[in-house]
Design an enzyme around this catalytic site. Sequence first.
Site, PDB file in Angstrom:
ATOM      1  N   LYS A 170      13.931   4.657   4.647  1.00  0.00           N
ATOM      2  CA  LYS A 170      13.153   4.709   3.821  1.00  0.00           C
ATOM      3  C   LYS A 170      12.687   5.964   3.366  1.00  0.00           C
ATOM      4  CE  LYS A 170      11.916   0.568   4.813  1.00  0.00           C
ATOM      5  NZ  LYS A 170      12.257  -0.303   5.854  1.00  0.00           N
ATOM      6  N   PHE A 187       2.536  -5.888   7.717  1.00  0.00           N
ATOM      7  CA  PHE A 187       3.775  -5.898   7.384  1.00  0.00           C
ATOM      8  C   PHE A 187       4.645  -6.774   8.193  1.00  0.00           C
ATOM      9  CE2 PHE A 187       8.424  -4.751   7.093  1.00  0.00           C
ATOM     10  CZ  PHE A 187       8.491  -4.825   5.675  1.00  0.00           C
ATOM     11  N   THR A 188       5.585  -7.479   7.579  1.00  0.00           N
ATOM     12  CA  THR A 188       6.365  -8.734   8.154  1.00  0.00           C
ATOM     13  C   THR A 188       6.980  -8.534   9.599  1.00  0.00           C
ATOM     14  OG1 THR A 188       8.231  -7.975   7.068  1.00  0.00           O
ATOM     15  CG2 THR A 188       6.953  -9.692   5.706  1.00  0.00           C
ATOM     16  N   ARG A 205       7.349 -11.224  -2.335  1.00  0.00           N
ATOM     17  CA  ARG A 205       6.393 -10.680  -1.414  1.00  0.00           C
ATOM     18  C   ARG A 205       5.358 -11.542  -1.776  1.00  0.00           C
ATOM     19  NH1 ARG A 205       8.738  -7.225   2.506  1.00  0.00           N
ATOM     20  NH2 ARG A 205       9.366  -9.486   2.792  1.00  0.00           N
ATOM     21  N   PHE A 225      11.435 -15.444   4.892  1.00  0.00           N
ATOM     22  CA  PHE A 225      12.029 -15.045   3.543  1.00  0.00           C
ATOM     23  C   PHE A 225      13.472 -14.444   3.529  1.00  0.00           C
ATOM     24  CE2 PHE A 225      11.556 -10.567   4.843  1.00  0.00           C
ATOM     25  CZ  PHE A 225      10.686 -10.649   5.871  1.00  0.00           C
ATOM     26  N   ASP A 230       2.375   3.826  10.972  1.00  0.00           N
ATOM     27  CA  ASP A 230       3.443   3.476  10.325  1.00  0.00           C
ATOM     28  C   ASP A 230       3.806   4.367   9.412  1.00  0.00           C
ATOM     29  OD1 ASP A 230       5.696   2.263   8.991  1.00  0.00           O
ATOM     30  OD2 ASP A 230       5.042   0.471   9.220  1.00  0.00           O
ATOM     31  N   TYR A 287      27.678  10.142  25.122  1.00  0.00           N
ATOM     32  CA  TYR A 287      26.806   9.236  25.361  1.00  0.00           C
ATOM     33  C   TYR A 287      25.479   9.738  25.499  1.00  0.00           C
ATOM     34  CZ  TYR A 287      24.964   4.909  27.250  1.00  0.00           C
ATOM     35  OH  TYR A 287      24.176   3.902  27.423  1.00  0.00           O
TER      36      TYR A 287
HETATM   37  N1  F0G Z   1       7.109  -0.718   8.260  1.00  0.00           N
HETATM   38  C1  F0G Z   1       7.247  -0.801   6.944  1.00  0.00           C
HETATM   39  C2  F0G Z   1       6.052  -0.490   5.980  1.00  0.00           C
HETATM   40  C3  F0G Z   1       8.278  -1.210   6.310  1.00  0.00           C
HETATM   41  O1  F0G Z   1       8.478  -1.372   4.948  1.00  0.00           O
HETATM   42  C4  F0G Z   1       9.546  -1.870   7.191  1.00  0.00           C
HETATM   43  C5  F0G Z   1      10.774  -2.284   6.407  1.00  0.00           C
HETATM   44  C6  F0G Z   1       9.387  -1.744   8.510  1.00  0.00           C
HETATM   45  C7  F0G Z   1       8.446  -1.339   9.026  1.00  0.00           C
HETATM   46  C8  F0G Z   1      10.608  -1.967   9.248  1.00  0.00           C
HETATM   47  O2  F0G Z   1      11.900  -1.082   9.451  1.00  0.00           O
HETATM   48  O3  F0G Z   1      13.589  -2.281   8.198  1.00  0.00           O
HETATM   49  O4  F0G Z   1      13.971  -0.251   9.461  1.00  0.00           O
HETATM   50  O5  F0G Z   1      13.401  -2.493  10.571  1.00  0.00           O
HETATM   51  N2  F0G Z   1      10.814  -2.697   5.299  1.00  0.00           N
HETATM   52  C9  F0G Z   1      11.957  -2.961   4.388  1.00  0.00           C
HETATM   53  C10 F0G Z   1      11.612  -3.377   2.999  1.00  0.00           C
HETATM   54  C11 F0G Z   1      12.913  -4.306   5.068  1.00  0.00           C
HETATM   55  O6  F0G Z   1      12.422  -3.895   2.326  1.00  0.00           O
HETATM   56  O7  F0G Z   1      10.399  -3.136   2.854  1.00  0.00           O
HETATM   57  P1  F0G Z   1      13.094  -1.681   9.585  1.00  0.00           P
END
Ligand code: F0G
Length: 470
Positions: free
Chosen positions: A271, A137-138, A395, A462, A228, A85
């Site tokens: 990624k 970014f979303t 997108r 989305f 990021d 843990y």
């Molecule tokens: N920042 C960027 C630039 C991203 O592309 C993503 C995720 C995140 C943060 C968030 O990270 O998914 O690990 O919580 N992008 C995915 C995509 C979902 O399909 O582009 P996460």
Amino acid sequence: MTNMKPMTMGQQFGRRSWAEPWKIKMVEPIKMSSRPDRERAIQEAGYNTFLLRSEDVYIDLLTDSGTSAMSDRQWAGMMLGDEAYAGSKNFYNLESAVKKYYGYKHLVPTHQGRGAEHLISQALIKPGHVIPGNMYFTTTRLHQELAGGKFVDVIIDAAHDPLNMHPFKGNIDLDKLETLIKQVGADKIPYVSLAGTVNMAGGQPVSMENVKAVRALCDRHGIRLYLDATRMAENAWFIQQREEGYLDKKIADIVKEFCSFTDGAWMSAKKDNLVNIGGWLAMNHDDLFEATSNLVVIYEGLHTYGGMAGRDMEALAIGIEESLQDDHMNSRIGQVLYLGELLTDWGIPIVHPVGGHAIFLDAKVIYEHIPQSAFPAQTLAAQLYLDSGIRSMERGVVSAGRDAVTGDHRYPKLELVRLTIPRRVYTQAHMDVVAEAVKAVYDERKNVKGLKMVFEPKYLRFFQARFAPV
Ligand code: F0G
């Protein structure tokens, strides 16, 4: 200074072909479905590719997130999981890897990128704050808003133009940033949010020259700069190829140099870092470490696992090292460029220059007869699936969501469909099949009508929204 003309892979390696720096040890069967099966599947999914079952997909280009193939070394690392843990030895291996390759002093592990975004947003953003960044970014923007902040886009104008050939379309516009600082005051800006590469702009990179200048501007105003780092290794490849003085530098050294101009980073390790789940937040300032290593125990898990199993942290530590190797990155981005060159040769409208992780189809141009309110990109993603079982992602206006104040749709300039290439998963033959499918859908473009939204969730719509043909 930058070379304006990016090199193709062919130019880079001469006449000789290049190949992936690995061979395949295990395979996962996939199969093409029938057209009636796909019609039923996309209807059941409400014309949203996020709601399809993976079993019903032939080639899955929804995302490059968590879809990488791990190496034999990473799988071996999975067997070395220390599932204590507290104080797992895999955590310390991960901490050393982040320090060695990204250079930051402290590490807070998280279950994935948005876990890290949540922590940094909650720790630093107060109601009324403004967070400038190079395109939204979303999930990043939503966490900034949920903490009471307002995101302001300060990316260069070229980023919003799908045909502008600027080699570093992810750059921050220094005038826009300086104007904003003067307008709202430096004390209202907790940090500048810099992404390398910029996902929503088409995987476009930021130059070393730009991050240096942004750092200098931030220093003049006493503002922090956080990165990021989700696709920073890919960003480094573009610096190596396009920025003067970097061609003989290693990707790993370029990443470390870039990070040295920032105060910390959050990471979706799903990624660049070649794992199926995981993330981290790293920083140099002790105060942010203290705040977030406390917050992490509320939302993610203890500060030495943050939502990951020990084995996942081990695979991640190994993945970090593999992700920064030059031959890996040459084949990774080489494959994306290969697909981009095929589509370009056939006159399909895509975002140029081709970015690091995906090809972005320009749905606004392809379906010029469909207004943005009838979701051209959502429509195109559904059509591509119907044609050949290829899954892609919208997108455009659906991803952009609604304005937090007015409640209206945000209509972004870019209305795109992303064909995202998972790392070390598909072959060149898959890319040929994809290109031919896109061509077939493009040829049929005149016969297609748009969609209407019939269900809309409150957050990140989305992912779960449902549609029907108009
Ligand atoms: N920042 C960027 C630039 C991203 O592309 C993503 C995720 C995140 C943060 C968030 O990270 O998914 O690990 O919580 N992008 C995915 C995509 C979902 O399909 O582009 P996460």
